[in-house]
Design a protein around this motif. Structure first.
Motif, short mmCIF file in Angstrom:
data_model
loop_
_atom_site.label_atom_id
_atom_site.label_comp_id
_atom_site.label_asym_id
_atom_site.label_seq_id
_atom_site.Cartn_x
_atom_site.Cartn_y
_atom_site.Cartn_z
N PHE A 121 25.26 -52.49 -33.27
CA PHE A 121 24.60 -53.03 -35.60
C PHE A 121 24.73 -54.29 -35.34
O PHE A 121 23.23 -54.79 -36.20
N ALA A 122 25.18 -54.86 -35.46
CA ALA A 122 25.59 -56.55 -36.32
C ALA A 122 24.16 -57.16 -34.87
O ALA A 122 23.63 -58.12 -36.35
N LEU A 123 24.12 -57.10 -34.14
CA LEU A 123 23.53 -57.85 -33.10
C LEU A 123 21.87 -58.00 -33.42
O LEU A 123 20.80 -58.12 -33.80
N PHE A 124 21.93 -56.10 -33.51
CA PHE A 124 20.32 -55.50 -33.88
C PHE A 124 19.92 -56.04 -35.40
O PHE A 124 18.74 -56.40 -35.03
N ALA A 125 21.19 -56.79 -36.28
CA ALA A 125 21.15 -56.06 -38.05
C ALA A 125 20.25 -57.83 -37.37
O ALA A 125 19.36 -58.45 -38.02
N LEU A 126 21.23 -58.56 -37.03
CA LEU A 126 21.16 -60.28 -37.17
C LEU A 126 19.25 -60.69 -36.67
O LEU A 126 18.78 -61.33 -36.64
N SER A 127 19.59 -59.79 -35.05
CA SER A 127 17.92 -60.44 -34.65
C SER A 127 17.02 -59.46 -35.25
O SER A 127 16.11 -60.45 -35.45
N TRP A 128 16.94 -58.92 -35.79
CA TRP A 128 15.33 -58.49 -36.74
C TRP A 128 15.54 -58.79 -38.37
O TRP A 128 14.77 -59.49 -38.76
N PHE A 129 16.80 -59.25 -38.36
CA PHE A 129 17.16 -60.20 -39.85
C PHE A 129 16.45 -62.02 -39.34
O PHE A 129 15.72 -62.41 -40.15
N TYR A 130 16.16 -62.28 -37.82
CA TYR A 130 15.97 -63.44 -37.76
C TYR A 130 14.44 -63.49 -37.08
O TYR A 130 14.10 -64.28 -38.03
N LYS A 131 14.39 -62.45 -37.24
CA LYS A 131 13.22 -62.09 -36.56
C LYS A 131 11.96 -62.35 -37.42
O LYS A 131 11.11 -62.65 -38.15
N ALA A 132 12.38 -61.14 -39.04
CA ALA A 132 12.12 -61.44 -40.06
C ALA A 132 11.86 -62.90 -41.16
O ALA A 132 10.68 -63.06 -42.00
N THR A 133 12.95 -63.67 -41.19
CA THR A 133 13.01 -65.14 -42.02
C THR A 133 13.52 -66.33 -40.88
O THR A 133 12.47 -66.99 -41.82
N GLY A 134 13.64 -65.82 -39.80
CA GLY A 134 13.47 -67.05 -38.97
C GLY A 134 14.67 -68.37 -39.56
O GLY A 134 14.81 -69.30 -39.33
N ALA A 135 15.46 -67.89 -40.48
CA ALA A 135 17.30 -68.49 -40.23
C ALA A 135 17.29 -68.64 -38.81
O ALA A 135 17.75 -68.26 -38.37
N GLU A 136 17.81 -69.97 -39.30
CA GLU A 136 18.57 -70.36 -37.37
C GLU A 136 19.91 -70.13 -37.66
O GLU A 136 20.63 -69.90 -36.87
N GLY A 137 20.33 -69.88 -39.44
CA GLY A 137 22.08 -69.14 -39.36
C GLY A 137 22.05 -67.70 -38.77
O GLY A 137 23.15 -67.63 -37.87
N ALA A 138 20.95 -67.14 -38.63
CA ALA A 138 20.57 -65.59 -37.96
C ALA A 138 21.05 -66.00 -36.32
O ALA A 138 21.58 -65.35 -36.52
N ARG A 139 20.29 -66.85 -36.00
CA ARG A 139 19.82 -67.03 -34.68
C ARG A 139 21.59 -67.32 -34.35
O ARG A 139 21.65 -66.69 -33.06
#
Length: 212
Positions: free
Chosen positions: A118-136
């Motif tokens: 779920f962490a990987l899932f959430a981080l993926s969607w957060f990156y998709k929503a914001t483009g934050a390189e930190g999330a990647r």
């Protein structure tokens, strides 16, 4: 689904459900989100916060932002992202903790494949929503931990928790497949596609009982 029902559901989500959770489900005092509600819609004040709950809410607000909800989904997702990465991550050798206190201290440090998925899932969607390189970067950090520290000694699939206790479970592998696909869709990076492909192969050879 007819246009009528689709619009009715969208209206309920955007005008009722999401605004309610934005107002009542975010823990602005301690960080993260409210773990449980009473039947009359109040914070149940339980003493713990599950990492999987934090990740699910990051996903919800990220996806809402992508769908066009104007209630600040990106900021609400950022709120959970900050809590998750600051409090639940225990380092490259220990991964994400299973549960925290309300204030964000570690309650159960067990790395659990279900939570990691779920962490990987959430981080993926957060990156998709914001483009934050930190999330990647956090996506790769999470995948590195899973592949390095959660892999079964025999090489096929992953432990459901560490140290392992009892038989391995199908459900966290299913969620890890879902997370890997979300990560691949968000980044186009083949490591995530390959992880999903591996687990699908494990399902075909081990988890699926053809006789039943």
């Amino acid at each position: 689904m007819s246009f009528q029902y689709r619009e009715s559901i969208r209206r309920w989500m955007f005008e009722e459900a999401l605004p309610w959770w934005a107002e009542h489900g975010v823990d602005h005092r301690n960080g993260g989100y409210v773990e449980q509600m009473t039947l009359n819609g109040r914070d149940a004040s339980v003493a713990f916060k599950r990492t999987r709950l934090t990740c699910r809410q990051i996903y919800v607000f990220s996806h809402a932002h992508i769908l066009g909800w104007t209630g600040g989904g990106d900021e609400l997702a950022q709120h959970g992202y900050t809590f998750l990465t600051r409090n639940a991550w225990l380092g490259e050798k220990d991964g994400f903790a299973r549960t925290l206190t309300r204030g964000g201290d570690v309650l159960d440090a067990t790395p659990d494949l279900y939570d990691l998925a779920f962490a990987l899932f959430a981080l993926s969607w957060f990156y998709k929503a914001t483009g934050a390189e930190g999330a990647r970067d956090w996506m790769h950090r999470t995948a590195d931990f899973v592949e390095t520290h959660m892999r079964h000694p025999g090489g096929a699939g992953f432990l459901h928790e560490r140290p392992a206790n009892g038989p391995r479970l199908q459900n966290p592998h299913m969620h890890l497949t879902e997370a890997a696909l979300a990560a691949f869709e968000a980044t186009g990076e083949t490591r995530f596609r390959d992880l999903a492909t591996e687990i699908i192969g494990l399902f075909q050879t081990h988890f699926f009982d053809r006789s039943t």
